[in-house]
Design an enzyme around this catalytic site. Structure first.
Site, PDB file in Angstrom:
ATOM      1  N   ASP A 192      -8.771   3.675  -5.973  1.00  0.00           N
ATOM      2  CA  ASP A 192      -9.873   4.218  -5.192  1.00  0.00           C
ATOM      3  C   ASP A 192     -10.846   5.022  -6.059  1.00  0.00           C
ATOM      4  O   ASP A 192     -11.121   6.187  -5.779  1.00  0.00           O
ATOM      5  CB  ASP A 192      -9.264   5.088  -4.076  1.00  0.00           C
ATOM      6  CG  ASP A 192     -10.303   5.609  -3.106  1.00  0.00           C
ATOM      7  OD1 ASP A 192     -11.320   4.932  -2.905  1.00  0.00           O
ATOM      8  OD2 ASP A 192     -10.095   6.715  -2.554  1.00  0.00           O
ATOM      9  N   GLU A 434       1.144   7.095  -7.042  1.00  0.00           N
ATOM     10  CA  GLU A 434       1.325   6.194  -5.912  1.00  0.00           C
ATOM     11  C   GLU A 434       1.722   4.776  -6.299  1.00  0.00           C
ATOM     12  O   GLU A 434       1.029   3.819  -5.924  1.00  0.00           O
ATOM     13  CB  GLU A 434       0.076   6.189  -5.033  1.00  0.00           C
ATOM     14  CG  GLU A 434      -0.232   7.554  -4.466  1.00  0.00           C
ATOM     15  CD  GLU A 434      -1.152   7.498  -3.258  1.00  0.00           C
ATOM     16  OE1 GLU A 434      -1.813   6.476  -3.042  1.00  0.00           O
ATOM     17  OE2 GLU A 434      -1.196   8.506  -2.530  1.00  0.00           O
ATOM     18  N   TYR A 498      -1.377  12.358   3.889  1.00  0.00           N
ATOM     19  CA  TYR A 498      -2.606  12.319   4.699  1.00  0.00           C
ATOM     20  C   TYR A 498      -2.282  12.195   6.181  1.00  0.00           C
ATOM     21  O   TYR A 498      -3.017  11.550   6.915  1.00  0.00           O
ATOM     22  CB  TYR A 498      -3.486  11.143   4.233  1.00  0.00           C
ATOM     23  CG  TYR A 498      -4.061  11.362   2.844  1.00  0.00           C
ATOM     24  CD1 TYR A 498      -5.252  12.062   2.666  1.00  0.00           C
ATOM     25  CD2 TYR A 498      -3.407  10.889   1.718  1.00  0.00           C
ATOM     26  CE1 TYR A 498      -5.780  12.273   1.399  1.00  0.00           C
ATOM     27  CE2 TYR A 498      -3.918  11.093   0.449  1.00  0.00           C
ATOM     28  CZ  TYR A 498      -5.103  11.783   0.288  1.00  0.00           C
ATOM     29  OH  TYR A 498      -5.616  11.999  -0.969  1.00  0.00           O
ATOM     30  N   GLU A 534      -1.785  15.735  -3.191  1.00  0.00           N
ATOM     31  CA  GLU A 534      -3.031  15.303  -2.533  1.00  0.00           C
ATOM     32  C   GLU A 534      -2.903  15.549  -1.043  1.00  0.00           C
ATOM     33  O   GLU A 534      -1.877  15.221  -0.440  1.00  0.00           O
ATOM     34  CB  GLU A 534      -3.292  13.802  -2.729  1.00  0.00           C
ATOM     35  CG  GLU A 534      -3.798  13.414  -4.082  1.00  0.00           C
ATOM     36  CD  GLU A 534      -4.131  11.915  -4.174  1.00  0.00           C
ATOM     37  OE1 GLU A 534      -4.407  11.278  -3.136  1.00  0.00           O
ATOM     38  OE2 GLU A 534      -4.096  11.395  -5.304  1.00  0.00           O
TER      39      GLU A 534
END
Ligand code: GCB
Length: 625
Positions: A192, A434, A498, A534
């Site tokens: 990303d 990740e 998230y 994160e």
């Protein structure tokens, strides 16, 4: 007559034959151990500025010998990504050539001359005066080659660099594979952030003495009560037999003699009443090494470093034996027009903002940053989690590609530790961000066990890290739904979460309930400190809603506050890194409005959003308590 023609033909073809006869060497990580330095024994020449540039979309440059001079080239800035400098190169992920002529003085004759390329994304091949020199894979780490034999003295010399940035599944970070659904983007990166191409960092020429030069210095620091101890390992190449290590700082000077055996020497220097390095007092000592042959000094190199230790107990990270909570961000090297190119004012601005907001740390997500970021972290007392470019690794599919990915990860670890091993700011190595298993499930209840082969691979990478540097912590950063077996290998468990954004959208309470439960479960299983590396929400600057709604400044602030509040209730949470420090460019896709990730608490041009003010009030207040 025939013989004469043949001779003439051979003479004319000689440079071409020579060019093709020679192999491209692979770079040796040892050659990036010490950053080039200007002193009484060494010279450096920075080739930053305007270079010649040409796209090679048909990949004919090598056959047409573009290394003998680029025809119809255009000007380009180095450092800088080619994608931001022209209208026709933004999404160009292919082959292009860079060229620069530079004058090499006769006074350098007799020295050993090297070229050092700070970063070339993704593969590079280099020629000097039309002769093949070397090649390198991987876009975020430096590489160097000796060029002494190829130079013309008191004359202009041509450096030609061919760079290729095709996004492929065999590369790290991976590209070209279909991410699926909403995550597809153009360019086809499986990560990303924008896959910026080209010479993103400075290219330097430098000399070292030919009789003998200091090839590597490794520092290991410790302390015992009030006495600091610096273990110094020196490697030299050449005829030096002995030397001296001097450590100075705080108006004091400590010295030790060294003597070489098999090119290596060690010393242990004690510093009484040592000033330990920490965010509160990032004090740097100067370690100066000289080598000699019994009669003359042959070379000199100096390094600024801090004396500190880093360790953990089952709940906390300990700096100099005392708990420290990591407050900060995941970042990117990213700025308009520069792309991923080194931008010194941006480096300074970012450290100024890190201080302003009350952060004490950040992660070099998702690749190593320019060395000046590391030097500044040493000076400013910012703790760094230093990450190799292994973002989004996967383990299914083609086995040849998998093997190539593993090999390049090992190379990155060697290069990164070689480059950054003497920075006191670097407290942890991150070997992946990740990695994802097949059939990932976002429900913590359904997380599948890891494939033992993938766990074995991470175990091997961690072993390599430990062999190269037993003094620092190591981690891999886990994805939502990723297997616990991978996390269990880390010294500090790092997870990106998230809940309340990608799941439970618009419902921060549901998100933080999931977070709280998952943190407790993870700690029960692993009994290690945890950092949430994160968490964050895309926020279009200037968008507001009351009550908070996704994409507004209120939602981002509430989301960050709620996550920090959960962390405050858990004694085993050792750090919280907000994603992200500033907005950054990505590929285009339906989840990235305007080709941007808007999770920054600062905008791309570093203006604070509401969340930045909130963090400042919270983090600076906490410090005083
Ligand atoms: C992640 C990735 C990061 C992304 C972020 C996001 O988990 O590590 O590279 O930018 O999520 O914003 O989706």
């Amino acid at each position: 007559m025939k013989l004469l023609k043949l001779k003439l033909f051979i003479m004319l073809c000689m440079p071409v034959l020579l060019a093709f006869a020679q192999e491209f060497k692979l770079s040796d990580p040892k050659d990036i151990a010490l950053y080039p330095q200007q002193n009484e024994y060494r010279n450096t020449l920075n080739l930053s500025g305007i270079w010649n540039f040409k796209k090679d979309s048909l990949n004919v440059g090598e056959k047409e010998q573009w290394f003998n001079g680029l025809k119809e080239s255009r000007s380009i800035a180095v450092p800088g990504s080619w994608n931001e400098q022209f209208e026709d190169t933004r999404d160009y992920m292919d082959v292009a050539w860079y060229e620069k002529e530079t004058y090499i003085p006769n006074s350098w004759k007799g020295e050993r001359v090297f070229i050092r390329i700070g970063s070339a994304n993704y593969t590079a091949k280099i020629w000097v005066n039309g002769v093949p020199l070397g090649k390198h894979e991987g876009g975020h780490l430096p590489f160097a080659f000796e060029i002494s034999a190829l130079l013309k003295w008191d004359a202009n010399n041509r450096v030609s660099i061919q760079i290729e940035n095709v996004l492929k599944p065999s590369r790290v970070p991976t590209g070209g594979a279909t991410a699926g659904g909403f995550f597809n983007s153009n360019p086809r990166a499986n990560f990303d952030f924008f896959p910026y191409s080209g010479l993103n960092r400075a290219v330097l020429l430098y000399t070292v003495p030919s009789t003998a030069f200091i090839r590597d210095v490794t520092l290991k620091t410790d302390f015992n009560s009030t006495t600091g101890v610096v273990e110094v390992k020196v490697e030299q190449e050449g005829k030096a037999t002995k030397g001296k290590v001097t450590i100075s700082g705080d108006n004091q000077k400590y010295e030790a003699n060294i003597s070489f055996s098999g090119g290596k020497a060690t010393a242990s220097v004690k510093i009484p009443n040592v000033r330990l390095w920490s965010p509160d007092d990032p004090f740097l000592y100067t370690v100066s090494v000289t080598i000699e042959d019994g009669k003359n000094t042959l070379d000199h190199f100096s390094i600024e470093t801090g004396v500190r230790t880093i360790s953990t107990n089952d709940k906390q990270i300990l700096l100099n034996g005392k708990p420290i909570f990591l407050k900060g961000f995941g970042k990117h090297e990213d700025f308009p027009i520069f792309g991923r190119g080194t931008a010194y004012p941006v480096i300074i601005k970012d450290y100024s903002l890190l201080k302003w907001v009350g952060a004490n740390s950040y992660r070099t997500s998702h690749y190593p940053y320019d060395e000046e970021y590391m030097n500044m972290a040493d000076r400013e007392g910012i703790l760094i989690i230093d990450e190799i470019p292994a973002v989004g690794l996967y383990f299914h599919g083609d086995t040849t590609e998998l093997k190539l990915r593993q090999e390049i990860c090992k190379q990155y670890i060697k290069e990164l530790i070689m480059r950054d091993k003497n920075h006191p700011s670097v407290v942890m190595w991150s070997i992946a961000n990740e990695p994802f298993p097949p059939n990932i499930s976002l429900s913590p209840k359904d997380v599948k066990p890891a494939d033992p082969k993938s766990t074995a691979l991470f175990a091997a990478l961690f072993k390599l890290v430990k062999d190269l540097d037993p003094t620092r912590l190591k981690t891999l950063v886990g994805v939502m739904g990723g297997p616990v077996e991978w996390l269990a290998l880390s010294d500090v468990v790092c997870i990106n979460r998230y809940w309340g954004w990608y799941t439970n959208p618009g419902d921060i309470n549901a998100g933080t309930a999931l977070l709280s439960k998952e943190l407790d479960d993870l700690y029960d299983q692993l009994k290690k400190p945890i950092i949430v590396t994160e968490f964050g929400a895309d926020t279009y600057p200037g968008m507001h809603a009351n009550p908070p709604e996704m994409f507004t400044e209120e939602y981002q602030t509430a989301f960050i506050k709620a996550y920090l509040d959960v962390a405050d209730t858990k004694s085993f949470v050792a750090g919280m890194h907000v994603w992200a420090f500033s907005d950054f460019k990505t590929g285009q896709g339906v989840i990235r409005f305007g080709g941007m990730n808007y999770k920054g608490v600062f905008t791309r041009d570093r203006r604070p959003k509401m969340a930045a003010h909130y963090l400042r009030s919270r983090w600076l207040k906490k410090e005083k308590e």
